[in-house]
Design a protein around this motif. Structure first.
Motif: not given
Length: 527
Positions: A109-137
């Motif tokens: 039995e839980h009293d459900y809360e919505f969006g109360t955790a207050g978590v925020v993920i800060t965008p990474a300062a360094e953009v990482r990459t990988f080698q992939g197959y870019r598709r037409a869409d």
């Protein structure tokens, strides 16, 4: 050292070491917990220094299992991870083994809360990459496969025969193609296409047909099935550069004629697909599936939270991660609703939990029929305990979306997909939804593959990693041993995901696994 007299056919002086501190042989996960997790086998009669004094181990406690930190009466709620995992079904003394013989389910039995955790993920300062197959869409594949999607089980054997023509040295002529995979299944007829089960199957097949890791597609049917080839191809939202052919066995002239014709179609595709090349793309293009199987008492302590940290790192890059296995978040869903970006997103998760209650009850079961015998042997007792460890794979990022089984994942960030807990069915749903890499944690040892998506298998303990070395990609056991940290292993998983996305073979790919793990969720009446 403590000196004391011992008597054996006479009297002599001996010495005995002071009791070891409990924290040297077990992990206390949260302040206020009633149990700790043994990091080694604890023998009956061994004396240990507990937080409130010396205690004797009452019954043997295997590694990965729970030991009571205090006396607990029958009916007492028992806490682990700072959450309730069940009730005592018999009196428990400090130092006792806590498991199925004295721990049972508790009403959730839980009293459900919505969006109360207050978590925020800060965008990474360094953009990482990988080698992939870019598709037409605009989507990006991590592999370049020819997929043979079967509309019905009647065409399954024929599809496998065609794919088998392209195994072994013959593929050396196409170094930029990862293989030919027959996506054969056990359904497609006797199932009303408009029914819930029919819609799930079509969504799954169409999800694979449009997957960014599939560069060439042959849709193969018998010719008289309810879910026909033309039905699967109608308004198919595949990338414009996907090579698509269709074929039915009845029209082509039988199995032998279809294998010959299908082989020629695939060979033509391979020549064209081999011209494609990987290119540098941002990590934000990744869609990572998060799954577990053969879990043990360490899963929620090592591999799952480490994968959760890797998930947060990917979300910080703008990527998408997808948690799954709805029956295995039951009892911990309140932790996810607190992270929902809106009430609607949180309620969508609760609606899927409610659906599962009705579904399993109609089949004469309950959601607490889980964990499996293997899970219990590894130290997990109730579904509440298992779920609390399972949700750790999702890290701490906000929950941005909840999807139905095999529904295409479009929202970036941390998301959830409604799937069963059965590993191949769950992973099939994740890949159908667009997962281009899958991370799979295991404590008992899983041998799952997932073509056309690479699957990284992550061992929760060093023992299983060493015993099944050819099947495992990463070892997280050092977290318990104290030689590394959750954060450091999470970063290692993050780097392994980028490497796998760039083409590095995983253990399951090296073993050519994944051909038989395409298992769409079968739901509904077959007539």
């Amino acid at each position: 050292m403590q000196t004391f007299p011992q008597t054996f056919n006479g009297t002599w002086e001996g010495t005995m070491p002071d009791p070891a501190a409990l924290r040297e042989v077990a992990l206390i996960l949260r302040d206020g917990d009633d149990v700790a997790v043994a990091t080694q086998d604890l023998d009956e009669g061994r004396t240990l220094r507990f937080p409130d004094g010396d205690r004797t181990i009452g019954t043997p406690v295997p590694r990965g299992h729970k030991v009571a930190l205090r006396d607990l009466p029958t009916g007492a709620r028992i806490h682990k991870y700072g959450q309730v995992i069940g009730r005592a079904t018999a009196p428990i003394r400090a130092g006792d083994h806590v498991h199925a013989h004295n721990l049972g389910m508790d009403a959730v039995e839980h009293d459900y809360e919505f969006g109360t955790a207050g978590v925020v993920i800060t965008p990474a300062a360094e953009v990482r990459t990988f080698q992939g197959y870019r598709r037409a869409d605009g989507r990006v594949g991590t592999r370049n496969y020819v997929g043979i999607v079967t509309s019905v089980n009647c065409s399954a054997s024929t599809a496998r025969m065609i794919a088998d023509q392209f195994r072994g040295p013959l593929m050396d002529a196409y170094p930029h193609v990862d293989g030919v995979v027959a996506l054969a299944h056990d359904s497609g007829c006797g199932l009303v296409p408009a029914s819930e089960g029919g819609q799930i199957l079509q969504r799954t097949l169409r999800g694979y047909a449009t997957h960014p890791n599939i560069g060439g597609l042959l849709v193969l049917g018998l010719g008289c099935e309810m879910i026909a080839v033309q039905t699967l191809l109608a308004d198919l939202d595949a990338p414009a550069d996907t090579l698509i052919e269709r074929m039915t066995i009845q029209e082509t002239g039988g199995v032998r004629a279809t294998v010959r014709a299908g082989t020629e179609v695939v060979r033509t595709m391979l020549v064209r697909l081999d011209e494609r090349r990987r290119e540098t793309v941002p990590a934000s293009a990744l869609v990572l599936g998060l799954n577990c199987g053969g879990s043990d008492g360490y899963s929620g302590i090592t591999a799952n939270p480490a994968l959760g940290h890797a998930s947060d790192l990917l979300v910080a890059q703008g990527a998408t991660t997808v948690l799954a296995e709805t029956p295995e978040v039951f009892g911990a869903e309140h932790l996810l609703t607190r992270r929902a970006v809106s009430r609607d997103v949180g309620q969508r998760l609760l609606d899927r939990i409610a659906w599962w209650h009705t579904y399993v009850e109609a089949g004469g079961g309950t959601l607490d029929n889980n964990p499996s015998p293997g899970n219990k042997a590894g130290g997990l007792t109730t579904i509440l305990e298992k779920s609390l460890g399972a949700v750790a794979k999702g890290g701490s990022a906000p929950l941005t979306a909840v999807y139905e089984y095999a529904e295409r994942v479009t929202e970036p960030g941390f998301t959830f997909m409604d799937t069963p807990g059965y590993d191949p069915v769950s992973v099939t749903g994740l890949v159908a939804g667009g997962a281009t890499v899958v991370c799979f944690t295991t404590g008992r040892g899983s041998v799952l593959g997932g073509k056309p998506a690479p699957v990284l298998k992550i061992a929760t303990n060093s023992e299983i990693y060493q015993r099944m070395r050819d099947d495992m990609d990463l070892d997280t056991g050092g977290i318990v041993a104290g030689t590394t940290t959750i954060r450091a292993v999470g970063e290692e998983i993050f780097e392994a995901v980028l490497a796998a996305a760039s083409g590095r073979l995983t253990a399951s790919e090296d073993l050519d696994l994944g051909r038989d793990e395409f298992v769409p969720w079968q739901l509904g009446a077959v007539t």
